[in-house]
Design an enzyme around this catalytic site. Sequence first.
Site, PDB file in Angstrom:
ATOM      1  N   ARG A   8       0.874  -1.154   0.000  1.00  0.00           N
ATOM      2  CA  ARG A   8       0.000   0.000   0.000  1.00  0.00           C
ATOM      3  C   ARG A   8       0.912   1.204   0.000  1.00  0.00           C
ATOM      4  O   ARG A   8       1.973   1.170   0.643  1.00  0.00           O
ATOM      5  CB  ARG A   8      -0.793  -0.096   1.322  1.00  0.00           C
ATOM      6  CG  ARG A   8      -1.693   0.989   1.691  1.00  0.00           C
ATOM      7  CD  ARG A   8      -2.456   0.548   2.959  1.00  0.00           C
ATOM      8  NE  ARG A   8      -1.652   0.661   4.162  1.00  0.00           N
ATOM      9  CZ  ARG A   8      -1.569   1.763   4.896  1.00  0.00           C
ATOM     10  NH1 ARG A   8      -2.244   2.840   4.547  1.00  0.00           N
ATOM     11  NH2 ARG A   8      -0.818   1.803   5.964  1.00  0.00           N
ATOM     12  N   PRO A 188       4.748   8.556   0.176  1.00  0.00           N
ATOM     13  CA  PRO A 188       4.607   7.825  -1.086  1.00  0.00           C
ATOM     14  C   PRO A 188       5.946   7.306  -1.621  1.00  0.00           C
ATOM     15  O   PRO A 188       7.007   7.893  -1.351  1.00  0.00           O
ATOM     16  CB  PRO A 188       4.020   8.888  -2.033  1.00  0.00           C
ATOM     17  CG  PRO A 188       3.354   9.874  -1.127  1.00  0.00           C
ATOM     18  CD  PRO A 188       4.189   9.911   0.114  1.00  0.00           C
ATOM     19  N   SER A 189       5.850   6.228  -2.375  1.00  0.00           N
ATOM     20  CA  SER A 189       6.995   5.616  -3.083  1.00  0.00           C
ATOM     21  C   SER A 189       8.141   5.258  -2.145  1.00  0.00           C
ATOM     22  O   SER A 189       9.310   5.292  -2.532  1.00  0.00           O
ATOM     23  CB  SER A 189       7.512   6.532  -4.197  1.00  0.00           C
ATOM     24  OG  SER A 189       6.453   6.856  -5.057  1.00  0.00           O
ATOM     25  N   ARG A 190       7.795   4.929  -0.940  1.00  0.00           N
ATOM     26  CA  ARG A 190       8.796   4.452   0.051  1.00  0.00           C
ATOM     27  C   ARG A 190       9.836   5.509   0.424  1.00  0.00           C
ATOM     28  O   ARG A 190      10.876   5.177   0.973  1.00  0.00           O
ATOM     29  CB  ARG A 190       9.509   3.179  -0.449  1.00  0.00           C
ATOM     30  CG  ARG A 190       8.558   2.027  -0.777  1.00  0.00           C
ATOM     31  CD  ARG A 190       7.740   1.650   0.446  1.00  0.00           C
ATOM     32  NE  ARG A 190       6.929   0.463   0.268  1.00  0.00           N
ATOM     33  CZ  ARG A 190       5.577   0.468   0.251  1.00  0.00           C
ATOM     34  NH1 ARG A 190       4.901   1.606   0.348  1.00  0.00           N
ATOM     35  NH2 ARG A 190       4.918  -0.655   0.158  1.00  0.00           N
ATOM     36  N   LEU A 191       9.526   6.795   0.112  1.00  0.00           N
ATOM     37  CA  LEU A 191      10.465   7.856   0.507  1.00  0.00           C
ATOM     38  C   LEU A 191       9.998   8.431   1.850  1.00  0.00           C
ATOM     39  O   LEU A 191       9.577   9.587   1.949  1.00  0.00           O
ATOM     40  CB  LEU A 191      10.541   8.935  -0.587  1.00  0.00           C
ATOM     41  CG  LEU A 191      11.150   8.418  -1.899  1.00  0.00           C
ATOM     42  CD1 LEU A 191      11.168   9.508  -2.966  1.00  0.00           C
ATOM     43  CD2 LEU A 191      12.574   7.907  -1.661  1.00  0.00           C
TER      44      LEU A 191
END
Length: 211
Positions: A8, A188-191
Amino acid sequence: MDIGDMRRDFESEGLDRDALNDDPVAQFHHWFEDARQAGILEPNAMSLATTGTDGMPDIRTVLLKYFDQTGFVFYTNYGSRKARELDENPRAALLFPWIGLNRQVRIQGRVEKVSKTESLRYFASRPRGSQIGAWVSEQSKAITSRGLLEQKVAEIRRKFSDGEVPLPSFWGGYRVVPERIEFWQGRPSRLHDRFEYVRQDDGWLIQRLQP
Ligand SMILES: Cc1cc2nc3c(=O)[nH]c(=O)nc-3n(C[C@H](O)[C@H](O)[C@H](O)COP(=O)(O)O)c2cc1C
Protein backbone atom coordinates in the site's frame (compact mmCIF):
# COMPACT_ATOMS: atom_id res chain seq x y z
CA MET A 1 1.29 -18.33 0.66
CA ASP A 2 2.93 -15.74 -1.54
CA ILE A 3 1.95 -12.26 -0.30
CA GLY A 4 4.66 -10.43 -2.20
CA ASP A 5 2.03 -8.30 -3.97
CA MET A 6 0.49 -7.03 -0.76
CA ARG A 7 1.51 -3.42 -0.45
CA ARG A 8 0.00 0.00 0.00
CA ASP A 9 1.35 3.44 -0.72
CA PHE A 10 1.61 5.73 2.28
CA GLU A 11 -0.28 8.95 1.56
CA SER A 12 0.51 11.14 4.53
CA GLU A 13 1.68 14.60 5.24
CA GLY A 14 5.41 14.88 5.65
CA LEU A 15 7.45 15.29 8.76
CA ASP A 16 9.77 18.29 8.85
CA ARG A 17 12.52 19.13 11.27
CA ASP A 18 10.84 22.52 11.84
CA ALA A 19 7.61 20.87 12.91
CA LEU A 20 9.36 18.50 15.34
CA ASN A 21 9.57 19.33 19.01
CA ASP A 22 13.18 19.59 20.29
CA ASP A 23 12.15 17.27 23.08
CA PRO A 24 11.36 13.69 21.95
CA VAL A 25 9.04 13.02 24.89
CA ALA A 26 6.94 16.06 23.95
CA GLN A 27 6.97 14.85 20.34
CA PHE A 28 5.88 11.38 21.51
CA HIS A 29 3.09 12.96 23.53
CA HIS A 30 1.91 14.81 20.43
CA TRP A 31 1.89 11.64 18.31
CA PHE A 32 0.29 9.60 21.09
CA GLU A 33 -2.60 12.08 21.21
CA ASP A 34 -2.92 11.87 17.42
CA ALA A 35 -3.10 8.06 17.68
CA ARG A 36 -5.72 8.29 20.39
CA GLN A 37 -7.83 10.79 18.51
CA ALA A 38 -7.57 8.76 15.30
CA GLY A 39 -9.21 5.87 17.14
CA ILE A 40 -6.22 3.52 16.86
CA LEU A 41 -7.09 0.40 18.88
CA GLU A 42 -4.98 0.30 22.07
CA PRO A 43 -2.54 3.05 21.03
CA ASN A 44 -0.57 2.29 24.21
CA ALA A 45 0.12 -1.30 23.11
CA MET A 46 3.79 -1.60 22.32
CA SER A 47 6.18 -4.36 21.39
CA LEU A 48 8.86 -4.86 24.03
CA ALA A 49 12.07 -6.47 22.79
CA THR A 50 14.61 -7.91 25.23
CA THR A 51 17.71 -10.06 24.97
CA GLY A 52 19.07 -12.15 27.81
CA THR A 53 22.61 -13.53 28.08
CA ASP A 54 21.88 -16.20 25.45
CA GLY A 55 21.77 -13.36 22.88
CA MET A 56 18.45 -14.59 21.44
CA PRO A 57 16.10 -11.62 20.84
CA ASP A 58 12.65 -11.97 22.39
CA ILE A 59 9.57 -9.83 21.88
CA ARG A 60 6.01 -9.48 23.16
CA THR A 61 3.25 -6.87 23.52
CA VAL A 62 2.83 -4.92 26.76
CA LEU A 63 0.82 -1.82 27.62
CA LEU A 64 2.45 1.54 28.23
CA LYS A 65 0.98 2.87 31.47
CA TYR A 66 2.89 6.07 32.10
CA PHE A 67 5.49 8.24 30.42
CA ASP A 68 7.33 11.45 31.19
CA GLN A 69 10.86 12.82 30.93
CA THR A 70 12.17 9.96 33.09
CA GLY A 71 10.95 7.24 30.72
CA PHE A 72 8.26 4.83 29.56
CA VAL A 73 6.63 2.56 32.16
CA PHE A 74 4.94 -0.84 31.84
CA TYR A 75 3.87 -3.39 34.45
CA THR A 76 4.46 -7.11 34.61
CA ASN A 77 5.46 -10.12 36.69
CA TYR A 78 9.01 -9.87 38.07
CA GLY A 79 9.40 -13.65 37.73
CA SER A 80 8.41 -13.76 34.04
CA ARG A 81 10.62 -14.61 31.11
CA LYS A 82 10.96 -10.91 30.15
CA ALA A 83 11.96 -10.12 33.77
CA ARG A 84 14.70 -12.77 33.68
CA GLU A 85 15.97 -11.34 30.40
CA LEU A 86 15.91 -7.81 31.85
CA ASP A 87 17.81 -9.02 34.94
CA GLU A 88 20.47 -10.47 32.66
CA ASN A 89 20.58 -7.46 30.34
CA PRO A 90 18.71 -4.36 31.54
CA ARG A 91 18.22 -2.86 28.09
CA ALA A 92 15.18 -2.97 25.84
CA ALA A 93 13.56 -1.68 22.68
CA LEU A 94 9.95 -0.54 22.35
CA LEU A 95 7.89 -0.26 19.17
CA PHE A 96 4.58 1.52 18.69
CA PRO A 97 3.11 0.35 15.36
CA TRP A 98 0.52 3.03 14.59
CA ILE A 99 -0.05 1.68 11.09
CA GLY A 100 -3.47 3.39 10.75
CA LEU A 101 -1.59 6.71 10.80
CA ASN A 102 1.32 5.44 8.68
CA ARG A 103 3.54 5.97 11.70
CA GLN A 104 5.81 4.05 13.99
CA VAL A 105 7.91 5.08 16.98
CA ARG A 106 10.96 3.11 18.09
CA ILE A 107 12.61 3.59 21.47
CA GLN A 108 15.79 2.06 22.89
CA GLY A 109 17.10 2.48 26.37
CA ARG A 110 18.23 1.05 29.65
CA VAL A 111 15.63 -0.42 31.95
CA GLU A 112 15.11 -0.05 35.69
CA LYS A 113 12.42 -1.21 38.08
CA VAL A 114 10.04 1.53 39.21
CA SER A 115 9.78 2.24 42.95
CA LYS A 116 7.49 0.10 45.07
CA THR A 117 5.41 3.20 45.78
CA GLU A 118 4.88 3.73 42.06
CA SER A 119 3.89 0.07 41.51
CA LEU A 120 1.59 0.22 44.51
CA ARG A 121 -0.15 3.31 43.20
CA TYR A 122 -0.76 1.71 39.82
CA PHE A 123 -1.73 -1.71 41.27
CA ALA A 124 -4.32 -0.05 43.50
CA SER A 125 -5.91 1.57 40.43
CA ARG A 126 -6.42 -1.77 38.62
CA PRO A 127 -9.75 -3.61 38.60
CA ARG A 128 -9.98 -6.25 41.35
CA GLY A 129 -10.09 -9.07 38.77
CA SER A 130 -6.73 -7.95 37.34
CA GLN A 131 -5.26 -7.65 40.84
CA ILE A 132 -6.30 -11.24 41.57
CA GLY A 133 -4.97 -12.31 38.17
CA ALA A 134 -1.56 -10.90 39.09
CA TRP A 135 -1.49 -13.07 42.24
CA VAL A 136 -2.62 -16.18 40.38
CA SER A 137 -0.20 -16.28 37.47
CA GLU A 138 3.40 -17.43 37.74
CA GLN A 139 3.80 -15.76 34.39
CA SER A 140 5.75 -17.67 31.71
CA LYS A 141 5.93 -20.92 33.73
CA ALA A 142 4.32 -24.10 32.35
CA ILE A 143 1.00 -25.29 33.81
CA THR A 144 -0.82 -28.54 33.08
CA SER A 145 -4.36 -27.15 32.80
CA ARG A 146 -6.49 -24.01 32.84
CA GLY A 147 -8.48 -25.69 35.64
CA LEU A 148 -5.49 -25.28 37.97
CA LEU A 149 -5.45 -21.53 37.27
CA GLU A 150 -9.17 -21.30 38.01
CA GLN A 151 -8.63 -23.16 41.31
CA LYS A 152 -5.95 -20.64 42.23
CA VAL A 153 -8.32 -17.76 41.41
CA ALA A 154 -10.87 -19.20 43.84
CA GLU A 155 -8.18 -19.59 46.55
CA ILE A 156 -6.88 -16.04 46.14
CA ARG A 157 -10.44 -14.64 46.12
CA ARG A 158 -11.10 -16.40 49.43
CA LYS A 159 -7.77 -15.30 50.89
CA PHE A 160 -8.44 -11.60 50.25
CA SER A 161 -12.22 -11.65 50.59
CA ASP A 162 -12.11 -9.34 53.60
CA GLY A 163 -10.52 -6.34 51.99
CA GLU A 164 -8.13 -4.91 49.45
CA VAL A 165 -5.88 -7.10 47.32
CA PRO A 166 -2.28 -6.25 48.28
CA LEU A 167 0.52 -5.71 45.78
CA PRO A 168 2.33 -9.03 45.19
CA SER A 169 6.07 -8.80 45.92
CA PHE A 170 6.69 -10.41 42.51
CA TRP A 171 4.78 -7.85 40.46
CA GLY A 172 5.57 -4.27 39.45
CA GLY A 173 6.76 -1.84 36.85
CA TYR A 174 9.77 -1.25 34.68
CA ARG A 175 10.86 2.07 33.25
CA VAL A 176 12.62 2.24 29.89
CA VAL A 177 14.88 5.31 30.06
CA PRO A 178 15.23 6.41 26.43
CA GLU A 179 18.62 6.79 24.77
CA ARG A 180 17.30 6.82 21.23
CA ILE A 181 13.81 7.59 19.90
CA GLU A 182 12.89 7.41 16.23
CA PHE A 183 9.76 8.82 14.60
CA TRP A 184 8.78 7.32 11.24
CA GLN A 185 6.17 8.77 8.95
CA GLY A 186 5.24 6.78 5.84
CA ARG A 187 5.36 8.72 2.54
CA PRO A 188 4.61 7.82 -1.09
CA SER A 189 7.00 5.62 -3.08
CA ARG A 190 8.80 4.45 0.05
CA LEU A 191 10.46 7.86 0.51
CA HIS A 192 9.48 7.94 4.13
CA ASP A 193 10.40 10.59 6.68
CA ARG A 194 12.49 9.40 9.62
CA PHE A 195 13.93 11.46 12.45
CA GLU A 196 16.01 10.07 15.28
CA TYR A 197 16.79 11.70 18.61
CA VAL A 198 19.95 10.43 20.30
CA ARG A 199 20.63 11.40 23.89
CA GLN A 200 23.74 13.55 24.43
CA ASP A 201 25.23 14.90 27.68
CA ASP A 202 23.55 18.25 27.05
CA GLY A 203 20.34 17.39 25.23
CA TRP A 204 19.31 15.48 22.13
CA LEU A 205 21.00 15.15 18.75
CA ILE A 206 18.26 15.18 16.09
CA GLN A 207 18.89 13.94 12.58
CA ARG A 208 16.96 12.89 9.52
CA LEU A 209 17.58 9.31 8.43
CA GLN A 210 17.27 7.88 4.96
CA PRO A 211 14.13 5.82 4.53
C1 LIG B 1 -2.53 -6.17 23.75
C2 LIG B 1 -1.67 -6.90 24.76
C3 LIG B 1 -1.30 -6.25 25.92
C4 LIG B 1 -0.51 -6.89 26.88
N1 LIG B 1 -0.10 -6.19 27.97
C5 LIG B 1 0.72 -6.79 28.87
C6 LIG B 1 1.24 -6.04 29.97
O1 LIG B 1 1.00 -4.83 30.13
N2 LIG B 1 2.03 -6.70 30.86
C7 LIG B 1 2.34 -8.03 30.71
O2 LIG B 1 3.06 -8.57 31.55
N3 LIG B 1 1.90 -8.75 29.65
C8 LIG B 1 1.09 -8.16 28.74
N4 LIG B 1 0.64 -8.88 27.65
C9 LIG B 1 1.06 -10.30 27.51
C10 LIG B 1 2.49 -10.35 26.96
O3 LIG B 1 2.48 -10.11 25.56
C11 LIG B 1 3.20 -11.70 27.25
O4 LIG B 1 2.42 -12.77 26.79
C12 LIG B 1 3.46 -11.90 28.74
O5 LIG B 1 3.86 -10.69 29.38
C13 LIG B 1 4.53 -12.95 28.96
O6 LIG B 1 5.72 -12.55 28.32
P1 LIG B 1 7.13 -13.18 28.71
O7 LIG B 1 6.94 -14.68 28.79
O8 LIG B 1 8.08 -12.81 27.61
O9 LIG B 1 7.55 -12.60 30.05
C14 LIG B 1 -0.12 -8.25 26.67
C15 LIG B 1 -0.48 -8.89 25.47
C16 LIG B 1 -1.24 -8.22 24.53
C17 LIG B 1 -1.58 -8.93 23.24
